[in-house]
Design an enzyme around this catalytic site. Sequence first.
Site, PDB file in Angstrom:
ATOM      1  N   ASP A 111      -1.272  -8.286   6.861  1.00 17.49           N
ATOM      2  CA  ASP A 111      -0.525  -8.143   5.605  1.00 17.49           C
ATOM      3  C   ASP A 111       0.206  -9.438   5.255  1.00 17.49           C
ATOM      4  O   ASP A 111       0.203  -9.878   4.096  1.00 17.49           O
ATOM      5  CB  ASP A 111       0.484  -6.996   5.714  1.00 17.49           C
ATOM      6  CG  ASP A 111      -0.195  -5.631   5.688  1.00 17.49           C
ATOM      7  OD1 ASP A 111      -1.423  -5.598   5.492  1.00 17.49           O
ATOM      8  OD2 ASP A 111       0.499  -4.616   5.876  1.00 17.49           O
TER       9      ASP A 111
ATOM     10  N   THR B 114       0.826  -1.210   0.000  1.00 15.31           N
ATOM     11  CA  THR B 114       0.000   0.000   0.000  1.00 15.31           C
ATOM     12  C   THR B 114       0.861   1.262   0.000  1.00 15.31           C
ATOM     13  O   THR B 114       0.461   2.285  -0.569  1.00 15.31           O
ATOM     14  CB  THR B 114      -0.927   0.013   1.223  1.00 15.31           C
ATOM     15  OG1 THR B 114      -0.152  -0.189   2.414  1.00 15.31           O
ATOM     16  CG2 THR B 114      -1.949  -1.093   1.120  1.00 15.31           C
ATOM     17  N   THR B 115       2.030   1.222   0.628  1.00 12.73           N
ATOM     18  CA  THR B 115       2.923   2.383   0.602  1.00 12.73           C
ATOM     19  C   THR B 115       3.591   2.513  -0.757  1.00 12.73           C
ATOM     20  O   THR B 115       3.678   3.608  -1.334  1.00 12.73           O
ATOM     21  CB  THR B 115       3.992   2.257   1.706  1.00 12.73           C
ATOM     22  OG1 THR B 115       3.355   2.048   2.964  1.00 12.73           O
ATOM     23  CG2 THR B 115       4.840   3.506   1.781  1.00 12.73           C
TER      24      THR B 115
END
Length: 573
Positions: A437, A139-140
């Site tokens: 995650d 996501t980053t």
Amino acid sequence: FFGPRSRQASKKPASQRKRRRDSVYRQMQAPKLGNLTQSIAFDEFGQPFIILREQDKQSRLRGKDAHKANILAALSVAKIMRTSLGPRGMDKILVSPDGDVTVTNDGATILQKMDVTHEIGKLLVELSKSQDDEIGDGTTGVVVMAGALLEEAEKLLDKGIHPIRIAQGFEDACQVAVDHLAKIADRVPWTEKKLDALYETASTTLGSKIISRFQKQMAKIAVDAVLSVADLKRKDVNFELIKMEGKVGGRLEDTMLVSGVVLDKEMSHSQMAKEIKDAKIAILTCAFEPPKPKTKHKLDITTAEAYKDLYEREQKYFKDMVQKCKDSGATLILCQWGFDDEANHLLLQSKLPSVRWVGGVEIELIAIATGARIVPRFADLAPEKLGKAGLVREISFGTQNDKMIIIEKCPLSKAVTVLIRGGNQMIIDEAKRSLHDAMCVTRNLIRDNRIVYGGGAAEIACSLEISKFADSVSGIEQYAVRSFADALEQIPITLAENSGLPPIPALASVRKAQIEQQCHHLGVDCLQKGTLDMKKQRVFETLIGKQQQLLLATQLVRMILKIDDVIQPSDKF
């Protein structure tokens, strides 16, 4: 025209009269209100008509100004995320309006809690959420990638290249990158007896998290939890069967995986048995209390005999309920509702341990794990509706009399619970996000066991391939294709910056090594282990996760580049 010069005026050429009329029209067309141009036009008779309603209360950006403003807003959000990328990425503290504190470096969580108000910034929040929903990791990286592409697009706009041509070049380059990733991907063979590849990939995901000190232990917990509930034939994982429970206190390394269900409850009476072997569990969604009429009622007790009769009738209700539970053969009662002290006392006398106020989600998990049927009425209780568990025990934590109930050794152990310990609630919440995650990455490997190598190795390999492809592109799109290759190099540069390495020399050395050795698994040595070979360092990323990053980031940039007019309410009026 009237007067002595009327004849001369009428003899002017038609072209001159048209220029004069157009000049007057232009002067009348756009009167200014402050620093804003009103969208008012005048017809040939001088009558005004409105193009935009309440235009004096709206601000408007068009063309290049709109592109610049949108790119600036997106870059402002992306730059916040840059320092959180990689194993040495920094954490962010986010304080909610209620004073709740969150410490995390998870991209989706940071953007979700930042309360972004700008419309283009919200697109980046949704971009990160899409990556989180589809893949669960990266996501980053997807936000940093989108920011790098927009930065390159801004340079091309300054050169006068049309945004549609830029977007088309980015699309072509993205397709080349996705195809090249599939070409250089390696398959990781794994079986239920040989899970090293799954552990190493999950460990890579946890490398940038706050729990990275215990990444091997946490990776094993995440992989074992996923495999416990996975349907390997259909290559599917039901995350609803994995429950994560946190308890403040203890150490992070005390986190454990329970093959069953953990309830944050205790026995309804302190003198009930704390450990039950070979338990037969009755799950009730009906209350341990006498029936009540649904209408308003009033009962007057005038004599002692009437009160005694009422008391005996109530006792009979309770005794019948407890006896039905005993007759069914149950050795543990789990009730969704509460029961008063009278029922609790009778259950203790009957040596029937019980737990009250069990939540609906926990009841469903227990029913799945033990094979029990949820019973809505006492009359429906029967031996075949009971669930079975090898061991049910109550454990206590610390000195504050905190207790939990663990249901283990279930015959249908499709439901598992991860019990997370930590020094404070922030650590526990971040550990939950990190394990989620890692579980998502494990699920992705079960679906597709192809991997690429981390440390920026995949991005540099794609950048080199796109640079070769750019030589075959004719036209202005070639500039955009080369800019896409430059944007890909921002990922290894950011990794090097966050690891305290000189970014340009680090990138140059990796590029040189990849070109000379024709080796696509050489990346930035973020952990300074002395080798650039990510295969030896065992730094893996799933192929579908990396491909999804590039596709989502390119789609978002294309969307932003196609916006050339922004009309919004103005705060100046």
